[in-house]
Design an enzyme around this catalytic site. Structure first.
Site, PDB file in Angstrom:
ATOM      1  N   GLY A  87      45.755  68.794  52.546  1.00 50.26           N
ATOM      2  CA  GLY A  87      44.350  68.792  52.959  1.00 50.26           C
ATOM      3  C   GLY A  87      43.582  67.707  52.224  1.00 50.26           C
ATOM      4  O   GLY A  87      43.635  67.645  51.004  1.00 50.26           O
ATOM      5  N   GLU A 121      49.838  78.961  51.359  1.00 49.83           N
ATOM      6  CA  GLU A 121      49.908  79.442  49.965  1.00 49.83           C
ATOM      7  C   GLU A 121      50.831  80.650  49.846  1.00 49.83           C
ATOM      8  O   GLU A 121      50.486  81.667  49.226  1.00 49.83           O
ATOM      9  CB  GLU A 121      48.504  79.749  49.441  1.00 49.83           C
ATOM     10  CG  GLU A 121      47.663  78.490  49.496  1.00 49.83           C
ATOM     11  CD  GLU A 121      46.788  78.309  48.275  1.00 49.83           C
ATOM     12  OE1 GLU A 121      46.991  78.987  47.257  1.00 49.83           O
ATOM     13  OE2 GLU A 121      45.902  77.448  48.347  1.00 49.83           O
TER      14      GLU A 121
END
Lengths: 625, 625
Positions: free
Chosen positions: A176, A416
Site C-alpha cells: 500500500g 495481515e
C-alpha cells in the site's frame, strides 16, 4: 450506552466527525432534507487515489495526526485508535492508507527501530513529510512471511546492505502506497551474512525522491484495480542491488557491526522472527475494531430502513407490515445486532490489553488479536451481507453504503494474516498451553484457560427461560465447549502422532477440531468481555437491555455452532429450548432496536438516505436536472 | 462430462465464445503468455453502459440474437438459453441488459400479449430496433408486486388508457434500460375501470422517441451507481396522464372493449394476477442457471490456483505444500465443487421442464424455479466468497474475476423475488399440497411428494462408508427430512391457527420450519436430478467420479444442515460418520479436481491469470511501460 460501546475519546471522535462533515472534500450530498457524506465511488482508481491524498492533506492540516507517533503513553494510543476508527467509518481506503503509513511504517520504526531511527524518522513521518510503506508480502509469500525470498547481504567494504529481488515470485506485492506516493519503505528480507542465513529482518529503503521520481535500482509497478479499496495505491517493488547504509537495519532485535559481525540477544532464529512480528499486533487490533464499526454502520442503516419500509399486508385493506415486525426479519437482524454489541466490548478489551502491554502479556495479546481479528472480520462480512439483503434492492445502491462496504471490507479476512491461518494459530497456542500444563502437572494458567481447573460444568437437562438468560449457564456452556474441544483436539493430535504422523501434519489433519476450538475460545472470551462491561453498569433499564443483548449473543452462538449438538453439550431438547428463547429474545429486543443503533453514536451524515425518509430522498424534486 | 454438465448446444456455445474472444470490444489482455477477456471495470458507470451497448451491437450484427423471439419450439428456447449463459460468463451486466430486453420485455409481449402485439413488436424487438424495458417494481413495492400503486384508467371517449404515478412511492424503480436507452416499456399498473379495481395489468408505453428524447408526460431519472452491474442503466419512471391506445393492454388474460367493458376468463383477481406472472418464470430460470456458471468460473479459477500456489512447508528444507493438498483447503473447495456439479444438473432439469411446459406443469415449474433460483444464487454467493478467500489477496484483484463477480452477482439473491420470500412460497405450496391430500384422503401427487405415500424410511444406526455412499441411503435421509419437516410445519401452523392466529400470521410465525422445509425440498430435488443424470452414463471411470460427486453433494448437505441433528434424523454417531466420510471423499476427489473444472468447458480466456502461470503473468516483463 454510547459511552459503554465507544469506550473512550468521545470528544475527539465528535470533533473529527465534524471536520469531515464540514469539508467539500468529503463529498456532501443532499437527499431527503439531510446531508450525507461519502466518497464518490463512481470514479476511476486514479481519481479515488487522488481524493484520498487530498483528504489526508486536509486532516493533517487540522492536526488530526498530531501525536500519532510522537505522543507517549496509553492515552495517546487510545486517541489515535479513536480517530482512526472515525476515519474508517467514512472510507476504508482512507483508513488503510493512513494505517499503512502510521501503523505499519511508523510502527515498524517505533518497534523494530532504536533511537537512531526514532530521531531520524518519527517526526517527519507524523508530519507526512515522508510517506512510508511496508514491504513485507511478496507475490509468492503472503501469510507465510518466514518463507519470503528477498535477500539482503552486507558489504563490509562500504558499510552498506545490498537488497535484491532474486526471482519474480520475490517481488514485493500488495504494498500500500508503493504504486504512487510512498517515498520510503520497510523491506522485509532474508539476511545473509558471510554465507550464514540469519532469517527475516527489516530494513529501511528509499524508493522515491521528494519529487516523486523512482530511485535508481528500484522498479515499481501497479497492482491494478481491486474489488474495493481503490483509494489505496497498492504496488509491487523489485530491488536490484539496492544499497542502503548499515544504520538502516531496524536493530531492536539484532544488529550487524561495521565489520559484518552479526549480533543478537535472541539466538534462535524462530524466536527472533516472532519477536520481529509481535509489535505488529496493532495492525490486527485496528482491523478487528474497524470491522465492528463497519457492522454498526450497516446495522444502523438496515434496522432504520426496516422501521420505515413495509411489505405485504396480512389481510385485505390492512396496512402493510413493517419489515422489523416480521419475526423472520427480527431473526435476521437482531442477533447480529447483539453480536455486534458484544464484539464492541471485545474490541475495547483488545485495545485495552494492547495499550497496557508488557513483555509478559505479549503472548496473550497475540492470541487474542488473532482470534478477534478473524472472528470480528468474519462477523462483519456476514453482517454486511445480511444487511444488504435485508435492504433488498436499496442495498445494491452504492449511496446506501451497506452493499458497497462489502467490497471495501472484504480484504480484511485475508490481509495481515489469513483468518483461517490465524485461527489455527489460536488453537495451536491453546494446545501448547494444554501440553505444557499437563507436562508440568500444574493447573492451567493463562489464555483464560483457568476454568479448566474447575470441575466440569453440568448443563441442566431442562432449560428454563431464566436459566437460559443467566450468565452462569451461558458461561458454563461456553466453558464446557472450550474444555471438551481442547481435550478432543489434544487427544486427536496425539493419536495421529502415535500413528506416525509428524506433529505438524497431525495438526493439519485435525483442522476441523482446530476450527471449532478457535471459535470456542473466541466466543468464550467475547462473552467474558461482555460480562465485564455489564458489571460496570448500575441496575436500571440500560442494564436490563444489556442483559437481553448478552443473552441473545450467548444463545445465538449456541444455536449457530453445530458443535453443541454434534458433541452433545446440548441435547436436542435443550437445542429446541435455545431456539425458542432466541425467538422470544427477538421480540424483547425489537422495541429497543432503534435506541440501540442510535447508541452507536454514528452521525446521521455517515449513514445513508434509506436510514431516514427514503421516499423523500428519492422524490422527483430531489433529482438534479 | 462437459456434455453432461452443459447439457445442450455445445457448438453454439463455442461459436459465441469465439466471437467474443475475437473482438477488441471485449477487451483482450495478455498476461503470462495468454489472452484473457474481461470488461474494464476501472471505468465509470457511464463508460460501462456505453461499452455494453457496443457489445450488444456487435453480437446483434453477428446474428447471436436471431430467433430469440421469432424462433419457435423448445430447440429455439434452448439455443437462446445457451447463448445467454455464455454471454453471462463474460459479463453479468451484458447478460442482464439483454435479459431485460429479450426475456422481460420480449417475454411479456410473447406471453401477456396476443397476435396483435406479436405482429407489431416481436420482429423489431429481436432486431433491437426498439429497445424494451420492464416497469414492474416501484420504489415502495418490490417483492409485493400486487401492492403497486401506479394507476391506469380507461377513457372510452378516446379509446385510450391513461397511466399515472399517483405518489412518489409509485415511481417505477430499478427499471433496467430506463435511464439511458429504452424506447418502450411494459408498465405494470392497477387497472381501474369505472371505479372497479381489476387488479394488476400490463400495458405497453413508449418512453423515448427514436432519437432518444423522452416522450411527453414521462419523467425519467437515474438510479445511480450500484455495487455491481454498472453496465446496466437502471432508471426510474414517473407517468403523468400518459395516454396509450386501448390496444396496448397486453390482453392474453383480460381485455377491455372499446366501450370500457372489462372481460376476463378468470374471475378471481388473485388467480388473474398469478396467471399474469406465471410466464415470467423464464427470468428465474436464467438467473438460477447463470448463478451456476458463475460458481463454475470461480471454482475453476480457485482450484487451478490451489494447484500451483504453495504455502508453508511441513519440515525445514521441504518444499512448501500445494494449497489443495491441505485437507482444510480441500474441505473448503471440493464440497462446493460437488454442489456446483449437482446444481448444474438441477439447472438443466429446470430448463427442460420450462421449455416443455404445459398448463398442468405450471405450478411445478413455479415452485421449482422459486426453490432453485434461491438455492442456486445463495450457493453462488457463498462459493464466490469462499473462492475469493481461498485465493487470498489475489482474489481481491479485479482481473482475477472471483472477487469482482461477488458484486456483479449479489443482486441475484433479491431481484425477481427475494430469496427468502421465494422459499416461503415453496413451503406454502408444499403445505397446500399436504392439506389438499389430507382433505381428499388421497395419496400425495405432485411436487415430488409421492415419497410421502411410502412408509417412513429408517436410517441404520451404524453407517458404513458404503451405506453413506449409496444413493438409497442418500435418498432416504433426504426424503425423511422433507417428510418430517412438512409434517411438523403443518402441525405447527394448524396449532397456531387453533390458538386464534390467522392462517397468514400462523405461517409467518412458523418461518423457521418454512425455511428448513424449503431447503429440504430443494436439496431432495437436486439429488434426484443428479441421480437422473448419473443414470444416463454407462459404467466406467466417469460414472465412478459422478458417484463420488453425488455422495459429496449428499453428505455435505447432511453435514451443513443442522436440522438433521436438531430433529434427530441423524444420531450424533451418524453425524460423526458423515463428517469422517466427507473428509475421505475430499481425498478421493482431490485427484479429479483439475479434470472436473476442465470439464466445465470454460475457455481459458474466460478465466484469469491466477488460473495459470501467475508468476509469469506478474513478471516485470509483463508490466506495460
Amino acid at each position: 450506552m454510547r459511552k459503554l460501546m465507544d469506550g473512550h475519546n468521545f470528544q475527539d471522535r465528535d470533533w473529527l466527525f465534524g471536520l469531515m462533515i464540514q469539508s467539500k472534500l468529503f463529498c456532501p450530498k443532499r437527499a431527503g432534507g439531510r446531508v450525507f457524506i461519502s466518497p464518490d465511488y463512481n470514479q476511476t482508481m486514479e481519481q479515488q487515489r487522488e481524493m484520498t491524498m487530498k483528504r489526508i492533506a486536509y486532516l493533517l492540516d487540522r492536526g488530526v495526526f498530531d501525536g500519532w507517533l510522537t505522543g507517549k503513553g496509553a492515552e495517546a494510543e487510545m486517541r489515535k485508535f479513536a480517530l482512526h476508527e472515525v476515519i474508517g467509518m467514512y472510507d476504508h481506503s482512507l483508513a488503510v492508507k493512513l494505517g499503512v503509513h502510521y501503523y505499519l511504517w511508523g510502527g515498524a520504526i517505533q518497534f523494530f527501530g532504536t533511537k537512531r531511527h526514532h530521531d531520524k524518522w518519527l517526526r517527519d513521518t507524523e508530519a507526512y513529510m515522508i510517506k512510508g510503506c511496508f514491504a513485507m508480502s511478496e507475490l509468492g509469500h503472503g501469510s507465510n512471511v518466514r518463507g519470503i525470498e528477498t535477500v539482503t547481504t552486507y558489504d563490509a567494504n562500504t558499510g552498506e546492505f545490498v537488497i535484491n529481488t532474486p526471482c519474480e515470485s520475490a517481488q514485493k506485492y500488495w504494498i500500500g502506497g508503493a504504486a504512487n506516493h510512498a517515498t520510503h519503505t520497510i523491506v522485509f528480507s532474508q539476511l545473509n551474512i558471510n554465507g550464514n542465513k540469519q532469517g527475516v529482518h527489516a530494513f529501511i529503503a528509499q524508493i522515491r525522491d521528494a519529487d516523486g521520481n523512482i530511485c535508481p535500482n528500484i522498479r515499481v509497478a501497479d497492482c491494478g484495480h481491486k474489488i474495493g479499496l481503490n483509494g489505496v495505491d497498492n504496488g509491487r517493488i523489485w530491488f536490484d542491488n539496492v544499497r542502503i547504509p548499515r544504520e538502516n537495519l531496524l536493530n531492536s532485535v539484532a544488529d550487524v557491526l561495521p565489520d559484518g559481525q552479526y549480533l543478537s540477544a535472541i539466538k534462535d532464529p524462530d524466536q527472533r522472527f516472532a519477536a520481529f512480528l509481535a509489535p505488529l499486533t496493532s495492525g490486527r487490533v485496528t482491523i478487528a475494531v474497524s470491522a465492528v464499526y463497519s457492522s454498526k454502520i450497516s446495522l444502523a442503516i438496515a434496522i432504520r430502513y426496516s422501521l420505515t419500509r413495509r411489505a405485504f399486508s396480512l389481510a385485505p385493506n390492512e396496512p402493510e407490515v413493517l419489515l422489523l415486525d416480521y419475526p423472520s426479519h427480527q431473526r435476521r437482524l437482531l442477533p447480529l445486532l447483539a453480536k455486534t454489541c458484544a464484539m464492541s466490548f471485545a474490541g475495547n478489551y483488545l485495545k485495552m490489553i494492547y495499550v497496557k502491554r508488557t513483555p509478559q502479556s505479549n503472548k496473550m495479546i497475540h492470541v487474542v488479536s488473532s482470534a478477534f481479528k478473524a472472528t470480528l472480520t468474519w462477523h462483519n462480512m456476514r453482517t454486511l451481507q445480511e444487511c444488504r439483503e435485508a435492504c433488498g434492492g436499496q442495498g445494491v445502491k452504492t449511496e446506501n453504503r451497506v452493499g458497497h462496504m462489502k467490497s471495501e471490507y472484504d480484504v480484511q479476512s485475508t490481509f495481515e494474516g489469513d483468518n483461517n491461518v490465524l485461527m489455527q494459530q489460536v488453537s495451536k497456542a491453546l494446545l501448547g498451553e494444554y501440553i505444557a500444563a499437563k507436562k508440568r502437572k500444574a493447573p492451567f494458567k493463562g489464555l483464560g484457560l483457568e476454568h479448566m481447573n474447575e470441575s466440569c460444568p453440568v448443563i441442566p437437562s431442562q432449560l428454563t427461560s431464566s436459566t437460559l438468560q443467566s450468565s452462569r449457564f451461558q458461561t458454563d456452556v461456553f466453558c464446557l465447549r472450550e474444555r471438551d474441544l481442547l481435550n478432543r483436539f489434544a487427544i486427536e493430535v496425539s493419536q495421529r502422532q502415535a500413528q506416525g504422523e509428524s506433529k505438524e501434519y497431525a495438526f493439519i489433519l485435525s483442522y476441523q477440531l482446530a476450527e471449532d476450538l478457535g471459535r470456542a475460545f473466541s466466543d468464550r472470551l467475547i462473552l467474558q468481555t461482555f460480562l465485564e462491561a455489564e458489571a460496570t453498569v448500575s441496575d436500571g433499564p440500560m442494564k436490563n437491555v444489556l442483559g437481553l443483548l448478552r443473552s441473545m449473543y450467548a444463545l445465538i452462538s449456541l444455536e449457530e455452532d453445530p458443535a453443541f449438538l454434534r458433541y452433545g453439550y446440548l441435547s436436542t431438547e435443550n437445542a429446541a429450548a435455545v431456539r425458542k428463547e432466541v425467538t422470544k429474545l427477538c421480540g424483547e429486543l425489537r422495541p429497543h432496536a432503534l435506541a440501540l443503533v442510535s447508541s452507536f453514536g454514528i452521525p446521521d451524515a455517515f449513514l445513508s438516505p434509506i436510514a431516514f425518509d427514503w421516499i423523500d430522498a428519492n422524490s422527483w424534486s430531489s433529482v438534479q436536472h
